[in-house]
Write an enzyme that holds these catalytic residues in place. Structure first.
Site, PDB file in Angstrom:
ATOM      1  CB  THR A  48      49.546  31.177   5.393  1.00  0.00           C
ATOM      2  OG1 THR A  48      48.690  30.162   4.875  1.00  0.00           O
ATOM      3  CG2 THR A  48      48.880  32.526   5.227  1.00  0.00           C
ATOM      4  CB  CYS A  49      53.977  32.418   8.161  1.00  0.00           C
ATOM      5  SG  CYS A  49      52.692  31.943   9.337  1.00  0.00           S
TER       6      CYS A  49
END
Length: 161
Positions: A48-49
């Site tokens: 996600t990052c």
């Protein structure tokens, strides 16, 4: 302490990659007399990052600057070499400061530490984004689910600028 709108950031030291290698950067040096956007991620290169959160800030960096933002910084509980590698492969180095909080000292100081030991990640930072005016929090968007980047996204933060 859990950081809130109206609070001044506590003094802390990050590591960043300078021209001559690892260098320290304090919250004071980062925020003094400036409007700064800071966002934090649980870890560099995590799905996600890397694929969702950071790209939005890279994409919207110019729009943020047009709205008066002097600097944009991302913080992760990783070492300075990981953060430097992440900045290089994502294209973020040109517009974003990559700050390492290797022992989660800053995350703990502002009440944003997240224990992901059960998932093999150790202590990390919660996912959030904030706007700082001379070190004082004027906007704070905390993500309820660390696997999402909606409330802490660049697009959402732009709405408050």
């Amino acid at each position: 302490m859990t950081i809130n709108v109206g609070d001044k950031l506590p003094e802390a030291t990050f590591m960043t990659m300078g021209d001559e290698g690892p260098a320290a950067m304090t919250t004071g040096a980062l925020t003094a007399d400036k409007k700064v956007v800071v966002f934090a991620v649980p870890g560099a290169f995590t799905p996600t990052c890397n694929n969702n959160h950071l790209p939005g800030f890279v994409e919207h960096a110019d729009e943020m600057r047009e709205k008066g933002v002097d600097d944009i910084a991302v913080i992760a509980v990783n070492d300075v070499f990981v953060m430097d590698a992440w900045s290089g492969v994502t294209g973020g180095a040109a517009g974003i400061k990559f700050l390492a909080d290797p022992d989660a000292a800053f995350a703990k100081a502002i009440g944003m530490d997240l224990d992901l030991t059960a998932h093999g990640l150790g202590v990390r930072s919660k996912r959030y984004a904030m706007v700082l005016d001379n070190g004082t929090v004027t906007t704070f968007n905390l993500e309820d689910n660390p696997g999402q980047a909606v409330d802490s996204s660049a697009a959402k933060l732009l709405e408050s600028l």
